[in-house]
Design a protein around this motif. Structure first.
Motif, short mmCIF file in Angstrom:
data_model
loop_
_atom_site.label_atom_id
_atom_site.label_comp_id
_atom_site.label_asym_id
_atom_site.label_seq_id
_atom_site.Cartn_x
_atom_site.Cartn_y
_atom_site.Cartn_z
N UNK A 83 -5.49 -10.75 12.11
CA UNK A 83 -5.19 -9.82 11.03
C UNK A 83 -3.86 -10.09 10.37
N UNK A 84 -3.74 -9.59 9.13
CA UNK A 84 -2.47 -9.59 8.40
C UNK A 84 -2.15 -8.16 8.02
N UNK A 85 -0.86 -7.84 8.02
CA UNK A 85 -0.42 -6.51 7.63
C UNK A 85 0.55 -6.61 6.47
N UNK A 86 0.18 -6.06 5.33
CA UNK A 86 1.03 -6.15 4.14
C UNK A 86 2.02 -4.99 4.10
N UNK A 87 3.27 -5.34 3.81
CA UNK A 87 4.32 -4.34 3.69
C UNK A 87 5.37 -4.81 2.72
N UNK A 88 6.58 -4.32 2.88
CA UNK A 88 7.65 -4.69 1.96
C UNK A 88 8.99 -4.33 2.54
N UNK A 89 9.83 -3.71 1.69
CA UNK A 89 9.55 -3.03 0.43
C UNK A 89 8.30 -2.15 0.46
N UNK A 90 7.87 -1.83 -0.74
CA UNK A 90 6.66 -1.03 -0.91
C UNK A 90 5.56 -1.92 -1.48
N UNK A 91 4.53 -2.20 -0.70
CA UNK A 91 3.52 -3.19 -1.13
C UNK A 91 2.76 -2.79 -2.39
N UNK A 92 2.66 -1.49 -2.69
CA UNK A 92 1.92 -1.11 -3.89
C UNK A 92 2.69 -1.43 -5.17
N UNK A 93 3.94 -1.86 -5.05
CA UNK A 93 4.70 -2.35 -6.20
C UNK A 93 4.44 -3.83 -6.47
N UNK A 94 3.71 -4.48 -5.58
CA UNK A 94 3.36 -5.90 -5.74
C UNK A 94 2.13 -5.98 -6.64
N UNK A 95 2.26 -6.59 -7.79
CA UNK A 95 1.19 -6.52 -8.79
C UNK A 95 -0.06 -7.28 -8.38
N UNK A 96 0.05 -8.18 -7.40
CA UNK A 96 -1.11 -8.95 -6.95
C UNK A 96 -1.77 -8.35 -5.71
N UNK A 97 -1.36 -7.13 -5.31
CA UNK A 97 -1.85 -6.57 -4.06
C UNK A 97 -3.38 -6.50 -3.99
#
Length: 299
Positions: A83-97
């Motif tokens: 698995x991969x876990x997306x985060x940041x920062x705030x991942x929903x600010x990443x336009x390619x999410x």
């Protein structure tokens, strides 16, 4: 179902349900072991629209190229990651999410998780992520006025977002534990249960450049609370914390970088998001960087 071979046996994983089965009577030869960590977290951006004083995430501008994330996910999938876990920062600010989540769902067998403050989850975003994200972790530090003071956002708005997320995703709450939030634990469990959370993850505050982390008294109170806990939502904790949360060490030989790694928003592989040392991922790929990192960590 995905099969991962390692030093503890044959690991069978279903990303749709989260089911894990270990066939430990099977002893795969070392040459057949997965070369990727079991789980990799990826900070797709350092950008965040909140300013929590205890946040440990880097504050310099950095964002990952979509093509790099695609390539790294393909490589990790082929090398046996689960698995991969997306985060940041705030991942929903990443336009390619939505695109990277769709790539993972359609082109790989990786499970996708995400850590988010939850406040940007509207109907449009949910429709674009539906069917591509297996688990959402929402960061909720305190309830009511505590949350609003620490996060600078409306707790009523957060509750609406939790209802929206719960309608389409399996999800859980993450809570940073410090002297401000320790008194809200029972209320947080009630919120988690009310909105249908399947996990309550306790994260004792880590020291950062501007904070000292959770103090000894806070940790003592937290340990006592965990010991007495009988609530309806299962507890979990970070690997760094020793809180008395019941855990099963099903994979005792799969530790360190065999278990977990982090990729920051600058494209550097690290042992965790807190780790100071790292190896920049180059043209030879993410597995090569992780192998170099293992040598650095062992030195």
């Amino acid at each position: 179902m995905k099969i991962r071979l390692g030093p503890d046996g044959m690991h069978v994983f279903d990303r749709r349900t989260g089911l894990n089965v270990l066939l430990d009577e099977i002893e795969p030869p070392k040459r057949a072991w997965a070369t990727a960590p079991r789980q990799v977290s990826v900070a797709v951006t350092n950008a965040c629209d909140l300013a929590c004083s205890y946040c440990y995430a880097p504050k310099h501008r950095a964002v990952l190229e979509k093509s790099d994330v695609f390539r790294w996910m393909d490589e990790l999938d082929q090398a046996g990651a689960l698995g991969v876990g997306f985060g940041g920062g705030e991942p929903t600010l990443y336009r390619h999410l939505p695109e990277v989540c769709a790539h993972a769902a359609e082109k790989t067998d990786l499970a996708v998780t995400m850590t988010t403050h939850g406040l940007r989850w509207n109907a449009d975003l949910i429709s674009r992520l539906r069917g591509t994200v297996n688990f959402v972790r929402v960061s909720v530090d305190g309830v009511g006025s505590t949350y609003e003071r620490l996060r600078g956002r409306s707790f009523t708005q957060l509750r609406a977002a939790l209802d929206a997320i719960a309608g389409d995703f399996r999800w859980g709450i993450n809570t940073v534990i410090n002297q401000d939030t320790i008194g809200d634990l029972d209320a947080l469990v009630a919120v988690a249960a009310e909105h249908g959370a399947s996990e309550f993850l306790l994260l004792p505050e880590q020291p950062t450049g501007g904070t000292t982390g959770a103090g000894e008294e806070t940790l003592r109170v937290l340990q006592e609370w965990v010991a007495a806990y009988t609530g309806p939502v299962p507890l979990a904790t970070s690997a760094q914390a020793e809180l008395g949360v019941s855990t099963a060490d099903a994979l005792p030989r799969e530790v360190g970088l065999r278990s977990y790694a982090h990729i920051d928003a600058s494209g550097t592989a690290r042992a965790s998001s807190y780790a100071a040392r790292g190896v920049r991922i180059g043209e030879d790929g993410v597995i090569a960087a992780l192998e170099q990192l293992a040598q650095v960590e062992a030195a």
